[in-house]
Design a protein around this motif. Structure first.
Motif, PDB file in Angstrom:
ATOM      1  N   SER A 126      13.303   6.112   4.066  1.00  0.00           N
ATOM      2  CA  SER A 126      12.288   5.106   4.392  1.00  0.00           C
ATOM      3  C   SER A 126      12.140   3.972   3.387  1.00  0.00           C
ATOM      4  N   CYS A 127      12.501   4.201   2.123  1.00  0.00           N
ATOM      5  CA  CYS A 127      12.229   3.161   1.119  1.00  0.00           C
ATOM      6  C   CYS A 127      13.441   2.267   0.892  1.00  0.00           C
ATOM      7  N   GLY A 146       0.796  -1.224   0.000  1.00  0.00           N
ATOM      8  CA  GLY A 146       0.000   0.000   0.000  1.00  0.00           C
ATOM      9  C   GLY A 146       0.821   1.262   0.000  1.00  0.00           C
ATOM     10  N   PHE A 147       2.051   1.197  -0.536  1.00  0.00           N
ATOM     11  CA  PHE A 147       2.944   2.350  -0.666  1.00  0.00           C
ATOM     12  C   PHE A 147       3.158   3.061   0.676  1.00  0.00           C
ATOM     13  N   PRO A 148       3.659   2.354   1.691  1.00  0.00           N
ATOM     14  CA  PRO A 148       3.840   2.999   3.003  1.00  0.00           C
ATOM     15  C   PRO A 148       4.812   4.175   2.985  1.00  0.00           C
ATOM     16  N   SER A 149       5.850   4.109   2.153  1.00  0.00           N
ATOM     17  CA  SER A 149       6.784   5.233   2.102  1.00  0.00           C
ATOM     18  C   SER A 149       6.103   6.504   1.604  1.00  0.00           C
ATOM     19  N   LEU A 150       5.131   6.339   0.712  1.00  0.00           N
ATOM     20  CA  LEU A 150       4.400   7.496   0.200  1.00  0.00           C
ATOM     21  C   LEU A 150       3.496   8.098   1.263  1.00  0.00           C
ATOM     22  N   LEU A 195      14.017  13.473   0.836  1.00  0.00           N
ATOM     23  CA  LEU A 195      14.865  12.982   1.928  1.00  0.00           C
ATOM     24  C   LEU A 195      14.121  11.973   2.795  1.00  0.00           C
ATOM     25  N   ALA A 196      12.840  12.235   3.058  1.00  0.00           N
ATOM     26  CA  ALA A 196      12.043  11.289   3.840  1.00  0.00           C
ATOM     27  C   ALA A 196      11.925   9.955   3.113  1.00  0.00           C
TER      28      ALA A 196
END
Length: 293
Positions: free
Chosen positions: A211-212, A175-179, A206-207
């Motif tokens: 995270s990814c 579910g695209f958690p980094s997004l 940067l985030a």
């Protein structure tokens, strides 16, 4: 302009804002080619122009085709056409292949929610998009342990078998958690704090870098480099420079020089940044139109 065309325009806008945001460590932007010697800012503009007519067609599949099992082959077929258009425009350079996959999923998810007249929040779009790739890590990667293919393995497949890195497949399936947990909230928070869209996009980048699972970085620098050097560098920059000022911009420029020397390019994070910008634009359009919000 119909709904599919409006979504296609939002996708093209996102591609252009992603490449224009400067300075991006190791990546192509208005200031240069980063860690790349085979592509330029102009290469990305040509690619974005070639892809522009196709995004609305992916959105149309979302609006018209409800069954993920029927929609995914159509998206893949259009994706292959898009990849061909990209390579023709860039002289064979892969600028947006990973983004074609990820953004096509999100366009379908957005189209589905539009068709059902449901809220067009980024998290809801990402969750809907993930329905298309449910079980893909097991089907496309884990089975390689049981039945190795006769063909050479791709970089992503080798990373999964050696280190369990699922890359964009895992990101999409979850579910695209980094997004939705890092990139989009960071972008919105920076804008709320007074940052320009470019500054907010760099904060979001940067985030996402932190995270990814960026298979581009791991492939170029190695798994140990990613875990032990790359992630601490990004984490330290984020913790040290919380607000936008000249020192923060210099820190990004210095990190860019460092990545250029080591040939590190966080291309996976860059693709996700374009997706974040797309979700942000959809949310903004929804606030200003009859779309549900």
């Amino acid at each position: 302009m119909n709904d599919a065309e409006l979504l296609g325009t939002a996708a093209t806008w996102a591609l252009l804002w992603e490449v224009c945001a400067t300075p991006k460590p190791g990546l192509v932007d208005r200031g240069g080619s980063g860690a790349h010697d085979d592509m330029t800012f102009g290469t990305f503009l040509r690619s974005a122009s070639a892809l522009a007519p196709h995004w609305s067609l992916q959105a149309r599949i979302g609006i018209d085709v409800e069954d993920p099992g029927k929609a995914m082959p159509l998206l893949r077929e259009r994706g292959r056409v898009m990849e061909g258009a990209m390579l023709e425009a860039t002289g064979g350079v892969n600028t947006h292949k990973g983004l074609i996959f990820a953004l096509s999923l999100l366009l379908w998810g957005t189209g589905r929610l539009l068709a059902r007249k449901e809220s067009l929040r980024g998290r809801a779009i990402a969750r809907e998009a993930s329905r298309l790739v449910s079980g893909c890590v097991r089907a496309e990667l884990e089975t390689l342990r049981e039945t190795p293919p006769a063909r050479p393995l791709s970089h992503g497949e080798r990373l999964y078998l050696r280190h369990g890195v699922t890359g964009i497949r895992g990101e999409a399936e979850r579910g695209f958690p980094s997004l939705v947990e890092q990139g989009l909230p960071t972008l919105n928070r920076s804008l709320y704090d007074g940052a320009t869209l470019e500054e907010a996009a760099l904060d979001a980048l940067l985030a996402l870098m932190e995270s990814c699972e960026d298979s581009n970085v791991i492939h170029r620098g190695g798994f140990a480099f990613w875990k032990e050097r790359y992630l601490p560098l990004v984490r330290a920059l984020r913790r040290t420079h919380l607000r936008w000022d000249d020192a923060k911009r210099r820190a990004l420029e210095e990190l860019n020089e460092r990545f250029k020397e080591t040939r590190v390019s966080p291309g996976g994070a860059a693709d996700l940044l374009a997706c974040v910008l797309f979700l942000h634009e959809v949310e903004q359009i929804a606030l200003q139109t009859s779309w549900q919000q």
